[in-house]
Design a protein around this motif. Structure first.
Motif, PDB file in Angstrom:
ATOM      1  N   SER A 190       0.827  -1.202   0.000  1.00  0.00           N
ATOM      2  CA  SER A 190       0.000   0.000   0.000  1.00  0.00           C
ATOM      3  C   SER A 190       0.867   1.259   0.000  1.00  0.00           C
ATOM      4  N   VAL A 191       1.919   1.253   0.808  1.00  0.00           N
ATOM      5  CA  VAL A 191       2.839   2.400   0.852  1.00  0.00           C
ATOM      6  C   VAL A 191       3.608   2.508  -0.463  1.00  0.00           C
ATOM      7  N   ALA A 192       4.029   1.368  -1.005  1.00  0.00           N
ATOM      8  CA  ALA A 192       4.758   1.367  -2.278  1.00  0.00           C
ATOM      9  C   ALA A 192       3.892   1.928  -3.400  1.00  0.00           C
ATOM     10  N   LEU A 193       2.603   1.583  -3.389  1.00  0.00           N
ATOM     11  CA  LEU A 193       1.699   2.092  -4.420  1.00  0.00           C
ATOM     12  C   LEU A 193       1.491   3.596  -4.296  1.00  0.00           C
ATOM     13  N   ASP A 194       1.574   4.126  -3.083  1.00  0.00           N
ATOM     14  CA  ASP A 194       1.481   5.579  -2.920  1.00  0.00           C
ATOM     15  C   ASP A 194       2.617   6.269  -3.670  1.00  0.00           C
ATOM     16  N   SER A 195       3.812   5.713  -3.565  1.00  0.00           N
ATOM     17  CA  SER A 195       4.958   6.256  -4.298  1.00  0.00           C
ATOM     18  C   SER A 195       4.772   6.088  -5.801  1.00  0.00           C
ATOM     19  N   PHE A 196       4.251   4.933  -6.209  1.00  0.00           N
ATOM     20  CA  PHE A 196       3.995   4.657  -7.621  1.00  0.00           C
ATOM     21  C   PHE A 196       2.967   5.635  -8.193  1.00  0.00           C
ATOM     22  N   ILE A 197       1.942   5.927  -7.408  1.00  0.00           N
ATOM     23  CA  ILE A 197       0.907   6.862  -7.844  1.00  0.00           C
ATOM     24  C   ILE A 197       1.482   8.262  -8.032  1.00  0.00           C
ATOM     25  N   GLN A 198       2.356   8.675  -7.127  1.00  0.00           N
ATOM     26  CA  GLN A 198       2.993   9.988  -7.254  1.00  0.00           C
ATOM     27  C   GLN A 198       3.858  10.064  -8.508  1.00  0.00           C
ATOM     28  N   LYS A 199       4.483   8.949  -8.863  1.00  0.00           N
ATOM     29  CA  LYS A 199       5.344   8.920 -10.050  1.00  0.00           C
ATOM     30  C   LYS A 199       4.547   9.175 -11.326  1.00  0.00           C
ATOM     31  N   TRP A 200       3.347   8.568 -11.431  1.00  0.00           N
ATOM     32  CA  TRP A 200       2.579   8.623 -12.666  1.00  0.00           C
ATOM     33  C   TRP A 200       1.441   9.643 -12.642  1.00  0.00           C
ATOM     34  N   LYS A 201       1.215  10.292 -11.513  1.00  0.00           N
ATOM     35  CA  LYS A 201       0.047  11.164 -11.379  1.00  0.00           C
ATOM     36  C   LYS A 201       0.055  12.317 -12.367  1.00  0.00           C
TER      37      LYS A 201
END
Length: 666
Positions: A192-203
């Motif tokens: 869940s935390v890793a996906l938060d970083s992933f979301i910021q990358k592609w947002k």
């Protein structure tokens, strides 16, 4: 990056002190074995050792962002060093040699080439990062679909990311694998935390994708009913967002395409027709060398930069079929039969044209013009042969796989509908096969049924058995991924699997429907470019060369008439000499650009422009699918070359019937 971390030896201690699952061991082997340096990365490493130059801090930050985003194995210092070193190597040694031998024009040419090289290499990390985004976004709709399907099997977000990572193509699969690795190495405490970083990358680049991922992530904590509702909403967000973005892109692209057609192609080509006339009065100002530099180097480069800037704003589309796993697929050798045949054809035609031109001492004739076309044909036909020979057979496989994937949703829906009656899977397959017998996908279900009934296989064995599994004959990554999910869901009962089949078929149908809508949306915009590539650019080029040749022919005829008149009026003496000098100063054809050289300049420019149009059209319509890009390039260039040749010869012969032309092939 993972490779650097592995090679550094830091991971060795961790591996000795923890037990790895087989899946992660295979993942590590894949990363070590397949992660090889590209030519650019190797060149950066060499340049960083030979000529290390640190970029300014602002440029270094841009480089670092681009390099980190696309997982490149270089540093900002190495990338900047390569740009400077390559520029100096292209500029200084060749320019010095050109000045020493007295060819100062070449020194200016090398300066231009060095500037182009610097612009390209300076911008390459950012350009590669953009390509990474484009290639990754082509799989984003499918990634949301895979994650959603996996969440329906088991609401575990980590398993869903694994499922997507294992079934997607790079580079997006690399991003998902990186997430798994970061969680496993405890860089992040949870997925869940890793996906938060992933979301910021592609947002910033794909807001719909990040919204869908965030919704799926949140749904893992909800009840089953809310979970399914959230998963459906995530797919809808992704599909609707894709359509909306492409509509805006199509509208925004219309004006640039018109400007590109007018200023980048038609106007420069039509402007060439005035050069023979201008050459009469400014004979020393217009040289073939600078015409080549302007029209065959600078102008195509400018057109390329214009189109690239707009294509990089293109929204994501859908995945393209992967045919590498097809039983009939074979990779051509780098210097195999297509390359040899195309090279022999190109060299032969160019050699014939060059030899025939060198044997003539005339200033102009139709024969010289025709001989120069052999060189243009050699360049074009060589490219066409290679592109078509390396793609035609693969295109058949590609269309076969694409058709199977498009029919798969209907077959899945029919099977799911039958299963809602509570009948066994074998009975349901028997019932649907007659209904879909006209579809190619029916053979897929027939093979599954045959394996179950004849060999007593389970559903999983009937599909995925290495020797006789149905998937062997239907090598689609999409079908394989979906059937993996179906076999897993089937263990939970007929009712569950029927609902899953109907839901998945709906997702696939919606995805296909949106994809067809996108083609219609882009059709109006791309039709202009298609007409330009297939018809207007080669037709205008051929007419321009024919008119330029006729102008030169008329000037030659005029000079001969004036010389005859001069001879009749002045039988000799100083008056005759003076008259001849005046006429020569007005019409000095010896310093004009010969028509056959003019044809080469325009012909090469036509090949470059048509080639770029074909590539850009393919990218707009099909994304980064290399197979279709190469096939469209070969097909478009072949037709354009025929139109160019026929228009040139036809227009010239039409005018020559009005204006007498003697010594056609002298």
């Amino acid at each position: 990056s993972i490779s650097q971390f592995l090679l550094s030896g830091k991971l060795k201690f961790r591996l000795e002190n923890m037990a790895l699952t087989r899946e992660y061991e295979e993942f590590l082997k894949e990363e070590i074995g397949l992660k090889q340096l590209t030519f650019y990365e190797k060149a950066c490493n060499v340049a960083g050792k030979i000529f290390p130059i640190s970029p300014p801090s602002s440029i270094g930050k841009k480089y670092q962002q681009a390099i980190g985003f696309s997982h490149m194995n270089v540093t900002p210092k190495q990338a900047f060093s390569l740009a400077i070193l390559a520029t100096l190597l292209i500029l200084i040694p060749p320019s010095a040699i050109a000045v020493l031998i007295g060819f100062t024009d070449a020194a200016i040419l090398f300066l231009i080439l060095a500037l182009i090289a610097f612009i390209y290499l300076y911008d390459y990390p950012m350009h590669y990062s953009t390509l990474f985004k484009i290639r990754a976004t082509s799989e984003m709709v499918l990634s949301v679909l895979y994650i959603t399907i996996s969440m329906r099997i088991s609401p575990n977000i980590e398993n869903a990311i694994k499922f997507a990572a294992n079934n997607l193509k790079e580079p997006l699969s690399l991003d998902f694998k990186q997430l798994l690795w970061d969680v496993y190495t405890r860089k992040y405490d949870s997925m869940s935390v890793a996906l938060d970083s992933f979301i910021q990358k592609w947002k910033k680049d794909n807001e719909e994708f990040t919204q869908a991922i965030d919704l799926i992530k949140s749904s893992s904590f909800e009840s089953q009913i809310k979970l399914e509702r959230s998963l459906d909403e995530a797919v809808d967000i992704m599909l609707n967002g894709t359509k909306e973005k492409m509509e805006h892109f199509a509208q925004d692209l219309r004006t640039p395409v018109m400007v590109f057609n007018a200023l980048g192609i038609l106007l420069p080509i039509i402007g060439l027709v005035f050069l023979p006339i201008v050459g009469i009065f400014l004979q020393d100002a217009i040289k073939p060398f600078w015409l080549v530099v302007g029209y065959d180097i600078l102008l195509p480069f400018t057109v390329y930069i214009m189109m690239k800037s707009y294509l990089e704003k293109r929204p994501y589309t859908f995945h393209y079929p992967d045919i590498s796993r097809h039983p009939r697929f074979s990779r051509e050798k780098p210097y195999g039969k297509p390359f040899v045949l195309s090279a022999i054809t190109a060299v032969s035609l160019i050699a014939i044209g060059s030899f025939l031109i060198s044997q003539s001492t005339e200033l102009f004739s139709f024969g010289l013009l025709f001989y120069s076309m052999f060189i243009t044909w050699g360049i074009s036909i060589g490219i066409v042969i290679y592109m078509l020979m390396t793609t035609i057979k693969k295109l058949e496989l590609r269309n076969e796989v694409a058709q199977i994937e498009s029919e798969f949703a209907e077959g899945l829906f029919q099977l799911g509908t039958q299963l809602t009656r509570g009948i066994p899977l074998e009975k349901a397959m028997k019932d649907i096969i007659p209904r879909i017998k006209d579809l190619r996908i029916s053979k897929f279900f027939e093979t599954i049924l045959y394996n179950i009934e004849t060999f007593g296989m389970t559903l999983e064995q009937a599909i995925f058995d290495k020797d006789s599994g149905a998937i062997r004959y239907y090598p689609s990554k999409l079908i394989e991924a979906v059937m993996k999910a179906i076999t897993e869901i089937s263990k939970r009962g007929t009712g569950v699997v029927s609902n899953a089949m109907i839901t998945i078929s709906k997702y696939l149908k919606d995805m296909h429907k949106v994809q067809e809508n996108l083609k219609e949306i882009m059709g109006e915009t791309t039709s202009t470019m298609e007409i330009q590539a297939f018809m207007l650019a080669p037709l205008a080029s051929g007419i321009v060369v024919a008119l330029a040749a006729m102008i030169m022919q008329m000037l030659l005829t005029l000079r001969e008439s004036l010389e005859s008149l001069q001879t009749a009026l002045f039988s000799g003496g100083p008056i005759s000499a003076t008259g001849g000098g005046v006429l020569s100063s007005i019409i000095n054809l010896d310093k004009m650009i010969p028509a056959h050289y003019f044809q080469l300049i325009v012909g090469i420019y036509m090949i470059e422009v048509v080639g770029m149009l074909a590539v850009f059209l393919s990218v707009i319509n099909n994304g980064e699918e290399e197979l279709l890009r190469r096939f469209n390039l070969g097909k478009t260039l072949a037709l354009a070359t025929v139109i160019y040749s026929l228009s040139l010869i036809g227009v010239y012969l039409m005018f020559s019937s009005i204006i007498p032309v003697t010594g056609l092939f002298q």
